[in-house]
Design a protein around this motif. Sequence first.
Motif, mmCIF file in Angstrom:
data_model
loop_
_atom_site.group_PDB
_atom_site.id
_atom_site.type_symbol
_atom_site.label_atom_id
_atom_site.label_comp_id
_atom_site.label_asym_id
_atom_site.label_seq_id
_atom_site.Cartn_x
_atom_site.Cartn_y
_atom_site.Cartn_z
ATOM 1 N N ALA A 89 2.567 60.478 88.492
ATOM 2 C CA ALA A 89 3.068 59.356 87.689
ATOM 3 C C ALA A 89 4.191 59.817 86.768
ATOM 4 O O ALA A 89 5.206 59.129 86.606
ATOM 5 N N GLU A 90 4.031 60.991 86.182
ATOM 6 C CA GLU A 90 5.075 61.508 85.287
ATOM 7 C C GLU A 90 6.363 61.824 86.058
ATOM 8 O O GLU A 90 7.465 61.651 85.541
ATOM 9 N N ILE A 127 7.480 60.255 88.631
ATOM 10 C CA ILE A 127 8.164 58.969 88.840
ATOM 11 C C ILE A 127 8.852 58.534 87.540
ATOM 12 O O ILE A 127 10.026 58.151 87.532
ATOM 13 N N ASN A 128 8.108 58.618 86.445
ATOM 14 C CA ASN A 128 8.674 58.153 85.166
ATOM 15 C C ASN A 128 9.911 58.923 84.773
ATOM 16 O O ASN A 128 10.812 58.375 84.153
ATOM 17 N N ASN A 129 9.955 60.202 85.162
ATOM 18 C CA ASN A 129 11.084 61.034 84.716
ATOM 19 C C ASN A 129 12.241 61.081 85.713
ATOM 20 O O ASN A 129 13.222 61.782 85.487
ATOM 21 N N ASN A 184 5.095 51.232 89.591
ATOM 22 C CA ASN A 184 6.109 51.862 88.724
ATOM 23 C C ASN A 184 7.318 52.308 89.531
ATOM 24 O O ASN A 184 8.464 52.183 89.089
ATOM 25 N N LYS A 210 14.152 65.461 86.074
ATOM 26 C CA LYS A 210 15.287 64.654 85.596
ATOM 27 C C LYS A 210 16.628 65.353 85.806
ATOM 28 O O LYS A 210 17.617 64.744 86.194
ATOM 29 N N GLU A 231 -0.837 51.715 91.212
ATOM 30 C CA GLU A 231 -0.109 51.754 89.940
ATOM 31 C C GLU A 231 1.174 52.598 90.100
ATOM 32 O O GLU A 231 2.239 52.239 89.598
ATOM 33 N N PRO A 241 7.225 67.593 86.328
ATOM 34 C CA PRO A 241 7.650 66.448 85.511
ATOM 35 C C PRO A 241 8.709 66.830 84.480
ATOM 36 O O PRO A 241 9.583 66.028 84.167
ATOM 37 N N ASP A 270 9.421 49.317 90.454
ATOM 38 C CA ASP A 270 10.182 48.862 89.281
ATOM 39 C C ASP A 270 11.435 49.706 89.076
ATOM 40 O O ASP A 270 12.447 49.231 88.575
ATOM 41 N N LYS A 271 11.332 50.983 89.446
ATOM 42 C CA LYS A 271 12.485 51.875 89.250
ATOM 43 C C LYS A 271 13.316 52.051 90.526
ATOM 44 O O LYS A 271 14.211 52.893 90.584
#
Length: 247
Positions: free
Chosen positions: A241-242, A244-246, A32, A217, A28, A213, A35-36
């Motif tokens: 995961a966070e 990656i998301n940030n 992600n 950024k 997962e 996290p 995708d980024k």
Amino acid sequence: MRKKLLVGNWKMNKTMAETAAFAHASFELLKNANDKNIDIGVTPPYLSLQTLLNINPKLIIGAQNVHHLEKGAYTGEVSIPMLKELGVSWSLVGHSERRTYFNETDASCNLKVLALLENNMTPLYCVGETLQEFEKGVTKEVIKAQIEVGLKGVEDVREVVIAYEPVWSIGTGKNASKEIAEDICAYIRELLRAIYGGNADLVRILYGGSVKPNNIKEYMAMPNIDGALVGGASLSVESYAELINNM
Ligand code: PGA
């Protein structure tokens, strides 16, 4: 354009069973990240390399250290051919804990960097000043020596990844400000440009040291920071995961 990169340095954490649990959850994470358009990986203890490679070989999987010689009477060490046989293609070199607790020097790091490159493996070479050096205002001198000695003899610098990790920020919760991190990462690129010309712009330079996290950024917004080398916050799947998301 440099592709973003997130590497989790697990240090001396996680048993093989714990690693397997992370590896099963990593599909997962990888989705992600893809995708980024971010490369992701981990550097686990040696014993867990095979576990990760068996379960999710699409992650970047690196060792935390290597010996520069192929074999011999060096009790406790692991060589590059051993790692290559497993399918490991990256290794950290010169992490500050290796420099501090195991007496690694810029010169010994250089041997490792060159040996990895000869074997078509990617060295993730770590540099950074101590608190004392930071307070004395000699950060750039320290970084200059670490880069020039550590990378001496490297022909194609595009095959090297660099992490700037101020020692005072590692595991302390005192992350360097984005301005300090950018200033030094830009300085590293300038040093590389003086030696390698335009190829310096293709080298990925990471920041490391208490990246979480909630602060990743701000580093990613800086022009010379291409990703992060993360210790504590890379250990749990949720936190990874966070990150990656940030990014
Ligand atoms: P930390 O470690 O994120 O726990 O500060 C970073 C590192 O040692 O690479």
